[in-house]
Scaffold this active site. Structure first.
Site, PDB file in Angstrom:
ATOM      1  N   ASN A  13      -1.294   9.683   8.471  1.00  0.00           N
ATOM      2  CA  ASN A  13      -1.674   9.508   7.054  1.00  0.00           C
ATOM      3  C   ASN A  13      -3.179   9.628   6.889  1.00  0.00           C
ATOM      4  OD1 ASN A  13       0.629   8.806   5.084  1.00  0.00           O
ATOM      5  ND2 ASN A  13       1.173   7.741   6.977  1.00  0.00           N
ATOM      6  N   MET A  89      -1.153  -2.313  11.059  1.00  0.00           N
ATOM      7  CA  MET A  89       0.000  -3.183  11.278  1.00  0.00           C
ATOM      8  C   MET A  89      -0.400  -4.654  11.410  1.00  0.00           C
ATOM      9  SD  MET A  89       2.150  -1.075  10.741  1.00  0.00           S
ATOM     10  CE  MET A  89       3.686  -0.385  11.254  1.00  0.00           C
ATOM     11  N   ARG A  90      -1.187  -5.109  10.450  1.00  0.00           N
ATOM     12  CA  ARG A  90      -1.649  -6.497  10.491  1.00  0.00           C
ATOM     13  C   ARG A  90      -1.740  -6.987   9.053  1.00  0.00           C
ATOM     14  NH1 ARG A  90      -4.082  -9.538  14.112  1.00  0.00           N
ATOM     15  NH2 ARG A  90      -4.020  -7.921  15.693  1.00  0.00           N
ATOM     16  N   LEU A  92      -3.286  -8.981   6.005  1.00  0.00           N
ATOM     17  CA  LEU A  92      -4.602  -9.476   5.587  1.00  0.00           C
ATOM     18  C   LEU A  92      -4.408 -10.854   4.948  1.00  0.00           C
ATOM     19  CD1 LEU A  92      -5.814  -6.140   3.980  1.00  0.00           C
ATOM     20  CD2 LEU A  92      -6.588  -7.108   6.165  1.00  0.00           C
ATOM     21  N   HIS A 108       4.134   2.249   2.624  1.00  0.00           N
ATOM     22  CA  HIS A 108       5.254   1.687   3.378  1.00  0.00           C
ATOM     23  C   HIS A 108       6.336   2.761   3.452  1.00  0.00           C
ATOM     24  CE1 HIS A 108       7.759  -1.429   5.057  1.00  0.00           C
ATOM     25  NE2 HIS A 108       8.744  -0.965   4.311  1.00  0.00           N
ATOM     26  N   THR A 140      -0.903  -7.251  -2.426  1.00  0.00           N
ATOM     27  CA  THR A 140      -1.063  -8.619  -2.936  1.00  0.00           C
ATOM     28  C   THR A 140      -0.749  -9.563  -1.786  1.00  0.00           C
ATOM     29  OG1 THR A 140       1.227  -8.582  -3.675  1.00  0.00           O
ATOM     30  CG2 THR A 140      -0.440  -8.011  -5.325  1.00  0.00           C
ATOM     31  N   GLU A 173       5.122  11.014   2.854  1.00  0.00           N
ATOM     32  CA  GLU A 173       3.969  10.097   2.836  1.00  0.00           C
ATOM     33  C   GLU A 173       2.674  10.874   2.685  1.00  0.00           C
ATOM     34  OE1 GLU A 173       5.213   6.173   5.387  1.00  0.00           O
ATOM     35  OE2 GLU A 173       4.165   7.725   6.480  1.00  0.00           O
TER      36      GLU A 173
HETATM   37  C1  GAR Z   1       3.593   5.124   8.354  1.00  0.00           C
HETATM   38  O1  GAR Z   1       4.918   5.605   8.374  1.00  0.00           O
HETATM   39  C2  GAR Z   1       3.477   3.962   7.394  1.00  0.00           C
HETATM   40  O2  GAR Z   1       4.329   4.073   6.295  1.00  0.00           O
HETATM   41  C3  GAR Z   1       3.873   2.815   8.282  1.00  0.00           C
HETATM   42  O3  GAR Z   1       3.261   3.082   9.501  1.00  0.00           O
HETATM   43  C4  GAR Z   1       3.237   4.497   9.707  1.00  0.00           C
HETATM   44  C5  GAR Z   1       1.865   4.882  10.178  1.00  0.00           C
HETATM   45  O4  GAR Z   1       1.854   6.222  10.589  1.00  0.00           O
HETATM   46  N1  GAR Z   1       3.434   1.556   7.744  1.00  0.00           N
HETATM   47  C6  GAR Z   1       4.170   0.456   7.771  1.00  0.00           C
HETATM   48  O5  GAR Z   1       5.284   0.404   8.285  1.00  0.00           O
HETATM   49  C7  GAR Z   1       3.538  -0.732   7.099  1.00  0.00           C
HETATM   50  N2  GAR Z   1       4.471  -1.780   6.957  1.00  0.00           N
HETATM   51  P1  GAR Z   1       0.495   6.984  10.830  1.00  0.00           P
HETATM   52  O6  GAR Z   1      -0.372   6.094  11.745  1.00  0.00           O
HETATM   53  O7  GAR Z   1       0.887   8.241  11.525  1.00  0.00           O
HETATM   54  O8  GAR Z   1      -0.158   7.215   9.509  1.00  0.00           O
END
Ligand code: GAR
Length: 199
Positions: A13, A89-90, A92, A108, A140, A173
């Site tokens: 992303n 993945m943390r 806040l 997400h 939030t 995404e």
């Molecule tokens: C993405 O699919 C994002 O939606 C997810 O982590 C991935 C990161 O991929 N996020 C979550 O699950 C948040 N709860 P990337 O590092 O290749 O962008």
């Protein structure tokens, strides 16, 4: 506007956002990439794009306040106006979120409010849903529950494996996150209670 992007992993992303910014679609500066994971590939992507990086690992701090304080200090220095969570993945803390109220976005990989948490893709796949897809929302205090900005529907194919299914979601995404960021940058997102109006 100055943007900071927070990542923990691969950073696809992040890459999509960098590419959109380079093409002139996102009219803002990506000033900083923040990570809680030294050595993650997202940091390589940032370095390749000449973006400053900041690694702040929780294990080096005795409290959440100090950990987040180290990040906040740098965000202030860089005059950051928007924080973009891209696979960070943390969670806040409420105090951190207050500092940047309505200025933190997250992506997400499921259609919220379904399949919140860290395994949104796997859980939706195993559940057997026929339609799913990513959600971009404001952050939030409640996890994955902020006002929704954009969602995109992805149909699950009969012959999808978890891998092909994940690929289809990531592809979406990479389309909707840059779009949501540019809407924010242009001041086109108006929060009204739970709803986000695109003006
Ligand atoms: C993405 O699919 C994002 O939606 C997810 O982590 C991935 C990161 O991929 N996020 C979550 O699950 C948040 N709860 P990337 O590092 O290749 O962008």
């Amino acid at each position: 506007m100055n943007i900071a992007i927070f990542c923990s992993g691969n950073g696809t992303n992040l890459q999509a956002i960098i590419d959109s910014q380079k093409k002139g679609f996102i009219k803002a500066d990506i000033k900083l990439v923040v990570s809680d994971t030294a050595g993650c590939f997202a940091l390589e992507r940032a370095k390749k794009a000449d973006i400053k990086t900041l690694v702040v690992e929780k294990k080096n701090f005795s409290s959440q306040k100090d950990f987040e304080g180290a990040i906040l200090k740098k965000l202030k220095e860089e005059k950051i106006g928007l924080i973009v969570l891209a696979g960070y993945m943390r969670l806040l803390s409420p105090d951190f979120i207050k500092e940047y109220k309505n200025k933190i976005l997250n992506i997400h990989p499921s259609l919220l409010p379904s399949f919140k948490g860290t395994h949104g893709i796997k859980e939706a796949f195993l559940y057997g849903v026929k339609i799913t897809g990513p959600t971009v929302h404001f952050v939030t205090e409640d996890m994955d529950a902020g006002p929704i900005i954009l969602q995109s529907a992805v149909a699950v194919m009969e012959d999808d494996t978890e891998e092909t299914f994940a690929g289809a979601i990531h592809k979406e995404e990479h389309k909707i996150y840059p779009r949501a960021i540019q809407l924010f940058v242009e001041g086109k997102l108006k929060i009204e209670g739970r709803k986000v109006k695109i003006i």
